[in-house]
Design a protein around this motif. Structure first.
Motif, PDB file in Angstrom:
ATOM      1  N   SER A 135       0.839  -1.188   0.000  1.00  0.00           N
ATOM      2  CA  SER A 135       0.000   0.000   0.000  1.00  0.00           C
ATOM      3  C   SER A 135       0.873   1.237   0.000  1.00  0.00           C
ATOM      4  O   SER A 135       2.053   1.185   0.328  1.00  0.00           O
ATOM      5  N   LEU A 136       0.244   2.369  -0.366  1.00  0.00           N
ATOM      6  CA  LEU A 136       0.995   3.615  -0.474  1.00  0.00           C
ATOM      7  C   LEU A 136       0.186   4.754   0.119  1.00  0.00           C
ATOM      8  O   LEU A 136      -0.985   4.947  -0.225  1.00  0.00           O
ATOM      9  N   ASP A 137       0.833   5.523   0.985  1.00  0.00           N
ATOM     10  CA  ASP A 137       0.261   6.747   1.549  1.00  0.00           C
ATOM     11  C   ASP A 137       1.222   7.870   1.185  1.00  0.00           C
ATOM     12  O   ASP A 137       2.250   8.057   1.833  1.00  0.00           O
ATOM     13  N   THR A 138       0.890   8.625   0.140  1.00  0.00           N
ATOM     14  CA  THR A 138       1.821   9.652  -0.332  1.00  0.00           C
ATOM     15  C   THR A 138       1.894  10.838   0.612  1.00  0.00           C
ATOM     16  O   THR A 138       2.913  11.528   0.661  1.00  0.00           O
ATOM     17  N   LYS A 139       0.823  11.066   1.375  1.00  0.00           N
ATOM     18  CA  LYS A 139       0.862  12.203   2.314  1.00  0.00           C
ATOM     19  C   LYS A 139       1.839  11.928   3.449  1.00  0.00           C
ATOM     20  O   LYS A 139       2.564  12.818   3.893  1.00  0.00           O
ATOM     21  N   ALA A 140       1.868  10.695   3.908  1.00  0.00           N
ATOM     22  CA  ALA A 140       2.806  10.296   4.963  1.00  0.00           C
ATOM     23  C   ALA A 140       4.143   9.875   4.388  1.00  0.00           C
ATOM     24  O   ALA A 140       5.086   9.605   5.143  1.00  0.00           O
ATOM     25  N   ARG A 141       4.233   9.780   3.048  1.00  0.00           N
ATOM     26  CA  ARG A 141       5.447   9.292   2.388  1.00  0.00           C
ATOM     27  C   ARG A 141       5.839   7.934   2.947  1.00  0.00           C
ATOM     28  O   ARG A 141       6.993   7.702   3.350  1.00  0.00           O
ATOM     29  N   LEU A 142       4.862   7.045   2.937  1.00  0.00           N
ATOM     30  CA  LEU A 142       5.032   5.730   3.551  1.00  0.00           C
ATOM     31  C   LEU A 142       4.397   4.672   2.670  1.00  0.00           C
ATOM     32  O   LEU A 142       3.262   4.816   2.200  1.00  0.00           O
ATOM     33  N   SER A 143       5.151   3.600   2.470  1.00  0.00           N
ATOM     34  CA  SER A 143       4.592   2.418   1.830  1.00  0.00           C
ATOM     35  C   SER A 143       4.807   1.233   2.756  1.00  0.00           C
ATOM     36  O   SER A 143       5.786   1.192   3.507  1.00  0.00           O
ATOM     37  N   THR A 144       3.879   0.295   2.713  1.00  0.00           N
ATOM     38  CA  THR A 144       4.011  -0.904   3.541  1.00  0.00           C
ATOM     39  C   THR A 144       3.877  -2.145   2.676  1.00  0.00           C
ATOM     40  O   THR A 144       3.171  -2.150   1.665  1.00  0.00           O
TER      41      THR A 144
END
Lengths: 113, 115
Positions: free
Chosen positions: A64-73
């Protein structure tokens, strides 16, 4: 400069368990990749994530990708021995012509019977 | 389906010798990259190219030169090899398209030993 940090670097888990690998990146990126590498082999593409909220699944792996948090898991469900490998995330800089593709240090996953 | 092809696959050099690693891709990709992989250090970007005739420095460019005279080829040169350049070198290519075909594809790697 784009920096990519993965954690954990080493992960040993029992078969059947779930776990998550985290990938943080430091600046705006237009795509996020996950790769698998077996010892002595090249990198095999697992997922490409292009937009905020993107989720992709293949077998026991889900990214998954959260571009606002600049985080992928990268989530591993009910691990099996065949998943033992090193997993890399990589982010591509999105600004201007500097399309650098920068990798994290990798997570060496060992799934124990 | 050739994808990304690297030559050679293995090489042993003496300190001070020069060599060129060749990367060829048949997917008409705009972007090409050279990385080195060392134990415990992941992949570090040496040089990359965003198109024919253009190159740029990555994280660890010292001691290496590159050229991209044709879109499908990206050459990595070592002018005077040093033991610190013992590593596994990977080439990769990718496109600028969104949607399908956005993967970055890797070659099989070149294992270089400098003695």
């Amino acid at each position: 400069e784009l920096k990519v940090e993965q954690n954990p670097l080493f992960l040993s888990m029992q078969e059947g368990k779930n776990y998550t690998i985290y990938c943080n990146y430091s600046t705006t990126s237009d795509r996020l990749y996950w790769y698998r590498q077996d010892p002595g082999k090249s990198l095999e593409s697992l997922f490409v994530l292009l937009s905020n909220g993107a989720v992709k699944q293949e077998g026991r792996l889900m990214a998954s990708l959260d571009t606002k948090a600049r985080l992928s898991t990268l989530h591993i469900t009910a691990a099996v021995h065949d998943l033992s490998a090193t997993y890399f995330c990589a982010a591509r800089l999105s600004s201007g012509s500097a399309r650098q593709l920068t990798f994290g240090s990798g997570t060496q996953l060992t799934v124990l019977p | 389906n050739a994808g990304v092809t690297q030559t050679p696959k293995f090489r042993v050099l003496k300190t001070g010798q020069s060599m060129t690693l060749l990367c060829a891709q048949d997917m008409n990709h705009e972007y090409m990259y050279w990385y080195r992989q060392d134990p415990g250090m992941g992949l570090r970007l040496i040089h990359y190219s965003v198109g024919e005739g253009t190159t740029a420095k990555g994280e660890v460019p010292d001691g290496y030169n590159v050229s991209r005279l044709k879109k499908q080829n990206f050459l990595l040169g070592l002018e005077s090899a040093a033991p610190s350049q013992t590593s596994v070198y990977f080439c990769a290519s990718s496109s600028d398209r969104a949607g399908r075909g956005t993967e970055a594809f890797f070659g099989q790697g070149t294992r270089l030993t400098v003695v």
